[in-house]
Design an enzyme around this catalytic site. Structure first.
Site, PDB file in Angstrom:
ATOM      1  N   LYS A 116      -4.418   2.662 -38.264  1.00  3.69           N
ATOM      2  CA  LYS A 116      -4.794   1.382 -38.869  1.00  3.69           C
ATOM      3  C   LYS A 116      -4.885   1.580 -40.384  1.00  3.69           C
ATOM      4  CE  LYS A 116      -5.702  -1.242 -35.151  1.00  3.69           C
ATOM      5  NZ  LYS A 116      -4.998  -2.493 -34.823  1.00  3.69           N
ATOM      6  N   LYS A 146       2.419  -8.203 -26.068  1.00  2.00           N
ATOM      7  CA  LYS A 146       1.157  -8.168 -25.323  1.00  2.00           C
ATOM      8  C   LYS A 146       1.168  -9.390 -24.425  1.00  2.00           C
ATOM      9  CE  LYS A 146      -1.564  -6.096 -29.071  1.00  2.00           C
ATOM     10  NZ  LYS A 146      -2.580  -6.323 -30.113  1.00  2.00           N
TER      11      LYS A 146
HETATM   12  O1  OSB Z   1      -3.541  -4.960 -33.577  1.00  2.00           O
HETATM   13  O2  OSB Z   1      -2.673  -3.936 -31.957  1.00  2.00           O
HETATM   14  C1  OSB Z   1      -3.652  -4.438 -32.484  1.00  2.00           C
HETATM   15  C2  OSB Z   1      -6.784  -3.611 -30.511  1.00  2.00           C
HETATM   16  C3  OSB Z   1      -7.370  -4.846 -30.443  1.00  2.00           C
HETATM   17  C4  OSB Z   1      -6.765  -5.921 -31.044  1.00  2.00           C
HETATM   18  C5  OSB Z   1      -5.577  -5.754 -31.741  1.00  2.00           C
HETATM   19  C6  OSB Z   1      -4.970  -4.515 -31.800  1.00  2.00           C
HETATM   20  C7  OSB Z   1      -5.610  -3.426 -31.198  1.00  2.00           C
HETATM   21  C8  OSB Z   1      -5.092  -2.068 -31.271  1.00  2.00           C
HETATM   22  C9  OSB Z   1      -5.492  -1.098 -30.213  1.00  2.00           C
HETATM   23  O3  OSB Z   1      -4.433  -1.676 -32.186  1.00  2.00           O
HETATM   24  C10 OSB Z   1      -4.649  -1.101 -29.031  1.00  2.00           C
HETATM   25  C11 OSB Z   1      -5.211  -0.364 -27.844  1.00  2.00           C
HETATM   26  O4  OSB Z   1      -5.929  -0.973 -27.046  1.00  2.00           O
HETATM   27  O5  OSB Z   1      -4.898   0.800 -27.675  1.00  2.00           O
HETATM   28 MG    MG Z   2      -1.436  -4.766 -33.972  1.00  2.00          MG
END
Ligand code: OSB
Ligand code: MG
Length: 368
Positions: free
Chosen positions: A163, A262
């Site tokens: 991130k 997703k």
């Molecule tokens: O931006 O992909 C994303 C988790 C919650 C909401 C948005 C995101 C994410 C993650 C983690 O990046 C993904 C995971 O559950 O491994």
């Molecule tokens: Mg993302």
């Protein structure tokens, strides 16, 4: 399909460690476990993946519970469903609220697959028996990010998603590359930048990233296409793609080279599969994103990622990435960097009834 009853359970569980993004920190995860029971007593499971607050999309656990209870379940009570696609099409009469729709639609897919004595993977056209596993690094310091990478590397994960946001980008990735010059890494910005940051984002071309995920705002479809022309790192869209239509527009405009699918974000497996099929026909790589989800949604992700177009390791990690104890049995596990795709009926994971019970905060039953 004859639905006899639907149960909604709002559950809540602490994460093993805080999940940091520039939009906030998640320490406790709420979710909605959907159980659709047919007239033979077979249960199909889905999961509403909205968060407690609307930081990632506009839906929340409360809005999902309302839309499921007061809008979508009444639609199912009034209309017969012969196959899961019918539920997806029935729900098209209601605008947005994709995570609420997906929670119910995916439970119906699981029920349909179980009643057909077929794995969900096979029902939707999956071709893989195992999925390469990736993990997300959402740390609040460079040291913590490096420690997490080391730990997950030992556990076998094949791809690492970092991130980033302005100020926590170049220097962080530079340091990670100093220790791990060859590691398959990508960055996820969750819309932390604007087109004014073109130079800053161009500089990240130095790090041989697999891609950069959602650098700009979710409605910056034109801006993403301008950005992609100015940088070498492939752009992957996440928040921007909430429908098949969005995916088509983004690809035709050159706003991205890769899509993170997703099912929750796009309204369920029917729409997810449409996006997948479109991308597969055009040679666009896709991968399966994650939502810090519990085992039910994790199991659905495994089935989805078994489709032939999912060529890049997704955010499909083991149950123990986030949870001390998941609500499914067995839990999702990663072996040699891969998760295996169950070949037993439906999602192929049972319920850990004790864990589900102790994490349930609200329970609602709807009779048909
Ligand atoms: O931006 O992909 C994303 C988790 C919650 C909401 C948005 C995101 C994410 C993650 C983690 O990046 C993904 C995971 O559950 O491994
Ligand atoms: Mg993302």
């Amino acid at each position: 399909m004859r639905i006899a009853q639907i149960k909604l359970r709002v559950i809540s569980m602490p994460l093993k460690s805080p999940f940091h993004t520039h939009l906030g920190t998640v320490t406790e995860r709420e979710g909605i476990i959907v159980e659709v029971i047919d007239s033979n007593g077979i249960s199909g499971y889905g999961e509403g993946v909205a968060f407690t607050t609307p930081w990632y999309t506009e839906e929340t656990v409360r809005t999902s519970l309302h839309i499921m209870s007061d809008v979508l379940i009444p639609l199912l009570q009034k209309n017969l469903i012969n196959q899961p696609e019918d539920a997806a099409i029935l729900f098209q009469s209601i605008r947005k609220n994709h995570m609420a729709k997906a929670g119910l639609e995916m439970a119906i897919w699981d029920l349909y697959a179980k009643a057909s004595l077929t794995s969900l993977s096979k029902v939707i056209g999956g071709t893989r028996s195992e999925i390469a596993s990736g993990v997300v690094i959402a740390a609040d310091s460079l040291l913590s990010a490096l420690n997490q990478i080391e730990k997950y590397l030992e556990e076998g994960y094949q791809r690492f998603k970092i991130k980033i946001h302005p100020g926590q980008d170049y220097t962080v990735l530079e340091e990670i590359r100093r220790y791990y010059p060859e590691l398959p890494i990508m960055a996820d910005a969750n819309s932390a930048y604007t087109l004014k940051d073109m130079d800053r984002l161009k500089a990240l071309d130095d790090f041989n990233l697999l891609m950069i995920e959602q650098p700009l705002a979710s409605d910056d479809i034109i801006e993403h296409s301008l950005l992609q022309k100015g940088i070498n790192t492939p752009i992957c869209l996440d928040e921007s793609i909430v429908s098949f239509h969005d995916a088509k527009n983004a690809i035709e405009l050159g706003s991205c080279k890769i899509i993170n699918i997703k099912a929750g974000r796009v309204g369920g497996l029917y729409e997810a599969k449409r996006i997948h099929d479109y991308c597969l026909n055009r040679g666009i790589d896709v991968w399966c994103g994650g939502m810090i989800e519990f085992g039910i949604s994790r199991a659905h992700n495994i089935a989805l990622a078994s489709l032939p177009g999912f060529t890049i390791p997704g955010d499909i990690s083991a149950s123990n990435r986030f949870w001390e104890e998941d609500i499914i049995a067995p839990e999702v596990s990663v072996k040699n960097g891969c998760v295996s795709v169950p070949d037993t009926p439906g999602i192929g994971f049972g319920i850990n009834e004790k864990r589900l019970k102790e994490t349930t905060r609200i329970e609602k039953v709807f009779k048909f």
